[in-house]
Design a protein around this motif. Structure first.
Motif, short mmCIF file in Angstrom:
data_model
loop_
_atom_site.label_atom_id
_atom_site.label_comp_id
_atom_site.label_asym_id
_atom_site.label_seq_id
_atom_site.Cartn_x
_atom_site.Cartn_y
_atom_site.Cartn_z
N TRP A 1 59.52 -42.82 10.58
CA TRP A 1 60.14 -43.81 9.69
C TRP A 1 59.13 -44.59 8.85
O TRP A 1 59.27 -44.64 7.62
CB TRP A 1 61.04 -44.76 10.48
N PRO A 2 58.11 -45.23 9.43
CA PRO A 2 57.19 -46.03 8.59
C PRO A 2 56.48 -45.21 7.52
O PRO A 2 56.34 -45.65 6.38
CB PRO A 2 56.17 -46.60 9.60
N ARG A 3 56.04 -44.02 7.88
CA ARG A 3 55.35 -43.17 6.90
C ARG A 3 56.29 -42.72 5.80
O ARG A 3 55.94 -42.76 4.61
CB ARG A 3 54.75 -41.96 7.62
N LEU A 4 57.50 -42.31 6.16
CA LEU A 4 58.46 -41.87 5.16
C LEU A 4 58.87 -43.03 4.24
O LEU A 4 59.01 -42.86 3.03
CB LEU A 4 59.70 -41.28 5.83
N LEU A 5 59.04 -44.21 4.82
CA LEU A 5 59.42 -45.37 4.03
C LEU A 5 58.31 -45.75 3.04
O LEU A 5 58.58 -46.07 1.88
CB LEU A 5 59.74 -46.55 4.95
N ARG A 6 57.05 -45.67 3.50
CA ARG A 6 55.93 -45.96 2.61
C ARG A 6 55.88 -44.97 1.45
O ARG A 6 55.73 -45.35 0.29
CB ARG A 6 54.61 -45.92 3.39
N THR A 7 56.06 -43.69 1.77
CA THR A 7 56.07 -42.67 0.73
C THR A 7 57.23 -42.88 -0.22
O THR A 7 57.08 -42.79 -1.44
CB THR A 7 56.14 -41.26 1.36
N ALA A 8 58.40 -43.17 0.32
CA ALA A 8 59.58 -43.40 -0.52
C ALA A 8 59.38 -44.61 -1.43
O ALA A 8 59.79 -44.61 -2.59
CB ALA A 8 60.82 -43.59 0.35
N HIS A 9 58.72 -45.65 -0.91
CA HIS A 9 58.46 -46.83 -1.74
C HIS A 9 57.51 -46.51 -2.88
O HIS A 9 57.69 -46.98 -4.01
CB HIS A 9 57.92 -47.98 -0.89
N LEU A 10 56.50 -45.69 -2.60
CA LEU A 10 55.59 -45.29 -3.68
C LEU A 10 56.31 -44.43 -4.71
O LEU A 10 56.02 -44.49 -5.90
CB LEU A 10 54.38 -44.54 -3.11
N LEU A 11 57.27 -43.62 -4.25
CA LEU A 11 58.01 -42.77 -5.18
C LEU A 11 58.99 -43.57 -6.03
O LEU A 11 59.13 -43.33 -7.22
CB LEU A 11 58.77 -41.69 -4.42
N THR A 12 59.69 -44.51 -5.41
CA THR A 12 60.75 -45.23 -6.12
C THR A 12 60.29 -46.53 -6.76
O THR A 12 60.85 -46.94 -7.78
CB THR A 12 61.91 -45.57 -5.17
#
Length: 167
Positions: free
Chosen positions: A30-41
């Protein structure tokens, strides 16, 4: 001879084990995916929704995801969901301009300078830079994940870095 009830019990037990296995994976990822998603969006609320959608789809296909490729598969889902959302949002903006409407904005602007800089890039350049620099993936891995050629990945990376340097 196994009865139908025995098979049903084994099937339910297997599903329960898979659920707990997925729960453990989701908690760690979750934390890694959320960080990546935040950089994407570039938007925390949108990143949260993107991450939840990704994990929901991963759960639906969990039995078919190879154990040694779980991170690759889930990251690919995240990126494809993002690109799919971006295409829909871009189309909505274009149509909105044609009929005289303003696009709807959700959430505050990203605060981090990196997130702001990435948000200014076209979606494909942003995806390549996030995967290359943020996730530390190689060009070949990115190409396989996105179904692009290595040359396309290099091109998007070069253009994205050039745009960031000019900003």
């Amino acid at each position: 001879m196994t009865t139908r009830a025995d098979r049903r019990t084994r099937h339910r037990a297997g599903r329960s084990g898979r659920r707990s296995e997925f729960g453990g994976y989701a908690a760690v990822a979750w934390p890694r995916l959320l960080r990546t998603a935040h950089l994407l969006t570039g938007d925390p609320a949108e990143a949260d929704a993107l991450t939840r959608t990704t994990l929901s789809d991963a759960y639906a296909h969990w039995r078919r995801i190879p154990g040694n490729d779980t991170d690759f598969y889930v990251r690919r889902l995240l990126v494809r969901h993002h690109l799919g959302r971006h295409v829909g949002r871009t189309l909505g903006r274009t149509l909105g301009r044609r009929v005289g409407r303003r696009p709807h904005r959700t959430g505050p602007a990203p605060q981090a300078p990196l997130a702001r800089a990435l948000a200014a890039l076209p979606a494909r350049q942003r995806v390549v830079l996030v995967l290359r620099l943020g996730e530390d993936l190689g060009r070949l891995e990115i190409a396989e994940m996105l179904g692009w050629s290595v040359g396309a990945v290099k091109s998007y990376e070069r253009r994205g870095l050039k745009a960031l340097g000019a900003a």
